[in-house]
Design a protein around this motif. Structure first.
Motif, short mmCIF file in Angstrom:
data_model
loop_
_atom_site.label_atom_id
_atom_site.label_comp_id
_atom_site.label_asym_id
_atom_site.label_seq_id
_atom_site.Cartn_x
_atom_site.Cartn_y
_atom_site.Cartn_z
N ASN A 143 -14.06 -0.16 -7.26
CA ASN A 143 -13.24 -0.31 -6.08
C ASN A 143 -13.76 -1.49 -5.27
N GLY A 144 -12.87 -2.37 -4.92
CA GLY A 144 -13.26 -3.57 -4.18
C GLY A 144 -13.94 -3.26 -2.86
N LEU A 145 -13.59 -2.14 -2.27
CA LEU A 145 -14.22 -1.77 -1.00
C LEU A 145 -15.69 -1.43 -1.21
N LEU A 146 -16.02 -0.96 -2.41
CA LEU A 146 -17.39 -0.53 -2.66
C LEU A 146 -18.18 -1.55 -3.45
N HIS A 147 -17.52 -2.18 -4.42
CA HIS A 147 -18.28 -2.99 -5.38
C HIS A 147 -17.87 -4.44 -5.35
N SER A 148 -17.51 -4.96 -4.20
CA SER A 148 -17.06 -6.36 -4.19
C SER A 148 -18.22 -7.30 -4.48
N GLU A 149 -19.43 -6.81 -4.26
CA GLU A 149 -20.59 -7.64 -4.55
C GLU A 149 -20.90 -7.59 -6.04
N CYS A 173 -2.88 -4.83 -3.12
CA CYS A 173 -1.70 -4.82 -2.28
C CYS A 173 -1.37 -6.23 -1.80
N ARG A 174 -2.14 -7.19 -2.25
CA ARG A 174 -1.79 -8.58 -1.94
C ARG A 174 -0.97 -9.14 -3.09
N GLU A 213 -8.36 -2.52 -5.33
CA GLU A 213 -8.54 -3.54 -4.28
C GLU A 213 -9.02 -4.83 -4.92
N ARG A 259 0.84 -1.19 0.00
CA ARG A 259 0.00 0.00 0.00
C ARG A 259 0.87 1.25 0.00
N CYS A 278 -23.87 -5.31 -7.33
CA CYS A 278 -23.55 -3.89 -7.16
C CYS A 278 -22.51 -3.46 -8.19
N ASP A 288 -8.15 -7.84 -4.76
CA ASP A 288 -8.31 -9.05 -3.95
C ASP A 288 -9.72 -9.18 -3.40
N LEU A 289 -10.39 -8.05 -3.19
CA LEU A 289 -11.74 -8.13 -2.64
C LEU A 289 -12.74 -8.62 -3.68
#
Lengths: 419, 539
Positions: free
Chosen positions: A90-96, A182-183, A149, A61, A99, A151-152
């Motif tokens: 963004n994985g934080l927002l749209h990992s589903e 960052c993974r 993101e 990161r 969505c 990985d999410l």
């Protein structure tokens, strides 16, 4: 306000620069073997040769993955106007999945001046996206999917990744999928069916080297001559700054900063703090500014929390530590109280308080997170019976007691005897 | 700080009113409900006259360096900033410092506390409401402007709202430069303040709301937005799998003794008298806690006792007088140190102010005997249930038969008591275990069985007759009115005297656990004249 004082104006300028990653990372756009050029090559080939592509940007990161990517996209948009469409997720927002597809459809609609329907179902949206991919491919328009993101996105069934990468297998589409994570093992998280469709292009982003650091420092902090600032001031400021940068003490500061975290972001945060501490009267960045910035960035929260404790709370901590040394299976408030009482019985301390007062102090310790409940399951039990453990080492406790202003001598003794 | 300025006012309400409407003017308007002027962009900042830097620093004793650091980080007008993370123990003035700073700067900001906004949805909607200058009232049936549950929706709405706000702020600047208007918000930056962030950690373990909030700056990518996080947990206690972009930390240490003195001296009428009072009490109390909220509640009652011998509260105490007052107060310091600082119910404290006075005098030499009566009302049935639950939690189930046989346990005294070394050791171990394990769990059937036994015994006891109605009710319970008992049980569960815990994996039925302390159980038993000690199995 700023017009009268060049120092303040300079400060605003520096702050603006530090908060703007696009500016900071422009220095890396020129060297040929940088990640910037590699990424640009991958993405522009997809635009010019009408092929599909995918890549992963990996690295810790705060190493400028997104910033470099943004720069590349910005350049491409300038070079090939009207043939690129960027979709950012963004994985934080749209990992589903649901969505995410909705968001893709929404951004596609905005880009192409279509009307977005909020009521569209998952199926509608996915059909729409696939149709759009085909249409864009036919019109030789490249769609760039940026998945921050990354990985999410691999949680769950990975339907989104599958449908995106699967749609890209056809000749008609023209798209680039760029995952940012960052993974470092992000590609191993992919399912087999997804992995086989993914081109295993990975770009690794690393923390800056020594030379890069020096470059960034000068790039970020030196004032430009052609700005509205008085040239005399700029010259004096730059001269003073270069002096400071070459100072041995300054190098020590940077070294100790990089010991804990050597990423770009950490450095920028440090520089930001330094610029904030700049004296607007003299108008120069001095070595002291960097020193205070370092101490304000590098904090030791556990030791600070120890300094905040009251004497009673320290007693309880010491008691818990003594129990820890005894290696009992579990410790809880009641066993700590037993120890507290035995300490009082043998030493006749002046600080002996009632049970409920100690319980209150114990709860304060929990709140300060110097101790924590071992498991969060047994909610039916009240606090005094639930097992706890110390979150600080004995070394930290020693150090904390030593620097405590009016620590009773008995506490040191108790702690030493326990160990 | 509100709690510093007048410790008597409960701080939650002041914070809540601040959170819903940063502008006190509009707050008043809201109370009146008659003049509903639409909110303007200027309502995002404090509208009334700003306070000077000196006032700011003097209104918050002991926070000078924190204030100057925050001011530096916020920077001059219209300068972008990194997210700031303010942390420090409870009651160290984080919230009030930030709010006062914005009052001083007169810059537009939005404040949301995770206490009042207790779920992501409410947090998002409250933030959007404030940004969109929306006021929830009767006409819109107290609804929010936007309905958003997901962070993704929130980001879209937020971007839109922020763009609008920033645009109108820019327009504002053009206008205000032409005609000087003092009530207008300064600058074109908007600050989002998230208070009590530590609570968001507990919201939903699986959700990534915290990494989202910490990354909000990068997601928004708007230099006109500044983020400020307030938390009473230090940054190292925010764990996340893949980390997050760390904000710039600002630390608020607990107040020192001198700073506490300054804070407590504020808003006192007789400064000399109060300072002589503080000289006596502050040091011993500081060894227990240094939290302003706890100290001020403890001191308010102690100060009343301190002033008791005085007729004229405006008096300037002489040395002689101080000594006299000290000897008057001294016996009370010890016991009040050993009390947890509870906030007294205002009504009852007013009503019983006089009796309290007498009691306070009657209490001699600091031996604080616990009052024998319990200070809440409870039906006799509930009391019996409480005792039964306590017994069931404490005694091993195997002993029930021998304790509650038909003779009623009263002649059960002849239990073998040999005190060999081994049994003593055993006893100690058992005690230790009890300390660690706490009260045990029991099934409902066992509780009811004990209840039946106890009630039947207490009916046989002759002195129970003296209780009158209690005996009558007792009859009706044995007549099989089980539903009443179950009702009482559920209300005891709700009041957390008895807690329901996970069902037994084999039997499947719910198990219960008594949550009351032994002292409390004994007190209740005494009020029923029930010989509880006789039934308690010890080691």
């Amino acid at each position: 306000m700023g017009v009268e004082n060049p120092a303040e104006q300079a400060q605003v300028l520096l702050r603006t620069r530090l908060c703007n990653p696009d500016f900071i990372f422009t220095i890396f756009s020129h060297s040929p073997d940088s990640n910037y050029s590699k990424l640009k090559y991958i993405m522009s080939s997809s635009v010019t040769e009408a092929c599909n592509n995918s890549a992963l940007l990996l690295g810790p990161r705060g190493c400028g993955k997104i910033a470099i990517l943004e720069m590349v996209i910005k350049d491409l948009l300038q070079e090939y106007p009207d043939t690129i469409c960027v979709i950012k997720l963004n994985g934080l927002l749209h990992s589903e999945d649901n969505c995410a597809l909705k968001e893709i459809a929404r951004q596609l609609c905005i880009e192409n001046q279509l009307v977005f329907s909020k009521m569209a179902s998952f199926d509608d949206n996915s059909q729409f996206v696939i149709a759009m991919l085909r249409e864009c491919g036919l019109a030789h328009k490249t769609i760039i999917f940026v998945l921050d993101e990354f990985d999410l996105f691999t949680q769950g069934k990975q339907r989104l990744l599958y449908s995106l990468l699967d749609a890209m297998q056809s000749v008609t589409s023209q798209a680039v999928v760029v995952g940012v994570s960052c993974r470092l093992d992000a590609d191993q998280l992919l399912e087999k069916r997804v992995r086989s469709r993914f081109s295993h292009r990975k770009l690794l982003f690393l923390p800056p080297s020594q030379e890069d650091l020096q470059k960034i420092l000068q790039h970020a902090l030196l004032l430009p001559t052609e700005s509205g600032l008085p040239s005399q001031y700029v010259a004096a400021y730059n001269k003073k700054l270069l002096n400071t940068l070459s100072d041995e003490k300054f190098k020590d500061i940077i070294e100790s900063l990089c010991h804990s975290d050597s990423t770009y972001n950490h450095l920028l945060r440090f520089l930001f703090a330094a610029v904030c501490h700049m004296d607007t009267k003299s108008g120069y960045l001095s070595l002291d500014n960097f020193k205070t910035a370092l101490s304000s960035i590098q904090r030791q929260p556990k030791l600070e929390a120890l300094q905040d404790c009251s004497i009673l709370e320290l007693y309880i901590l010491v008691c818990l530590r003594r129990l820890e040394v005894k290696e009992l299976e579990t410790t809880n408030f009641n066993s700590a109280m037993k120890e507290y009482k035995s300490v009082h019985d043998s030493f006749q301390t002046s600080d002996y308080y009632a049970w409920n007062v100690c319980l209150r102090a114990f709860e304060h310790l929990l709140q300060r997170q110097l101790i924590s409940l071992v498991d969060n399951r047994g909610h039916s039990q009240s606090v005094e019976f639930r097992p706890v453990r110390l979150l600080i080492s004995s070394h930290e406790l020693h150090q904390g007691l030593k620097s405590y202003r009016s620590c009773p001598a008995i506490l040191h003794k108790l702690l030493d005897r326990g160990v | 700080m509100n709690e510093e300025q007048n410790p008597q006012t409960p701080r939650r309400t002041t914070r809540a009113s601040l959170s819903s409407t940063p502008n006190p003017k509009s707050c008043k308007a809201k109370l009146k409900l008659c003049n509903k002027q639409p909110l303007t962009i200027n309502d995002l900042a404090y509208g009334d006259e700003s306070i000077s830097l000196d006032d700011l620093i003097s209104s918050l004793p002991g926070r000078r360096s924190q204030i100057s650091e925050l001011l530096r980080l916020l920077g001059p007008l219209d300068s972008p900033m990194f997210p700031v993370f303010v942390y420090g123990g409870a009651s160290t003035g984080k919230t009030s410092t930030i709010l006062q700073i914005f009052k001083h700067l007169k810059r537009p900001f939005v404040y949301c506390s995770c206490i009042t906004c207790y779920s992501p949805r409410i947090l998002f909607e409250s933030m959007l409401n404030q940004l969109l200058l929306h006021r929830r009232n009767e006409s819109n049936r107290y609804s929010s402007t936007k309905r958003c549950e997901r962070p993704s929706d929130f980001v879209n709405f937020l971007k839109e709202a922020l763009c609008n706000v920033v645009d109108s702020l820019k327009g504002n600047m053009v206008k205000s430069s032409s005609k000087k208007s003092s009530g207008w918000a300064r600058g074109k930056m908007v600050y989002l303040v998230f208070d009590n962030l530590e609570l968001a950690r507990e919201w939903d373990k699986s959700s990534n709301i915290l990494p989202f909030l910490f990354n909000l700056n990068d997601i928004l990518k708007m230099p006109e937005v500044g983020l400020v996080f307030l938390s009473n947990a230090s940054p190292d206690t925010y764990y996340s799998d893949t980390g997050y972009v760390e904000p710039v930390p600002v630390y608020f240490p607990d107040y020192t003794e001198d700073e506490l003195r300054q804070i407590l001296m504020k808003k006192q009428e007789n400064l000399k008298l109060y300072s002589s009072f503080l000289e006596v009490v502050l040091r011993p109390f500081c060894r227990v806690t240094r939290r302003v909220d706890e100290l001020s509640t403890a001191f308010s009652t102690l100060y009343q006792i301190y002033c008791e011998p005085l007729d004229d509260l405006g008096i300037v105490p002489s040395e002689d007088m101080k000594r006299k007052l000290f000897t008057h107060l001294q016996p009370h310091i010890g016991p009040s140190l050993n009390e947890t600082f509870k906030v007294e119910n205002r009504l009852s404290s007013e009503a019983s102010a006089k009796t309290n006075k007498w009691k306070g005098i009657a209490k001699k030499n600091g031996v604080c005997e616990s009052p024998s009566e319990i200070d809440f009302h409870m039906s006799a049935c509930a009391k019996y249930l409480l005792i039964c639950a306590f017994l069931a939690s404490r005694n091993p189930a195997t002993l029930d038969a021998s304790l509650f046989d038909s003779t009623g346990g009263s002649n059960n005294r002849k239990r073998k008591r040999k005190s060999s070394e081994k049994s003593k050791e055993k006893k100690e171990n058992a005690e230790q275990e009890l300390l660690l394990k706490g009260p045990g769990t029991f099934p409902l059937e066992r509780l009811l069985a004990i209840f039946q036994c106890i009630v039947s015994v207490s009916e046989c006891l002759p002195d129970e007759e003296a209780q009158g109605d209690g005996g009558l009710e007792g009859e009706s319970w044995t007549n099989g009115l089980l539903s009443d008992v179950l009702l009482e049980l559920s209300s005891l569960c709700n009041a957390n005297f008895i807690s329901k815990c996970g069902s037994c994996p084999l039997e499947g039925a719910n198990r219960y656990r008594s949550m009351v302390s032994e002292a409390m159980a004994l007190k209740v038993a005494r009020s029923l004249k029930f010989p509880l000690a006789k039934y308690l199995y010890r080691g």
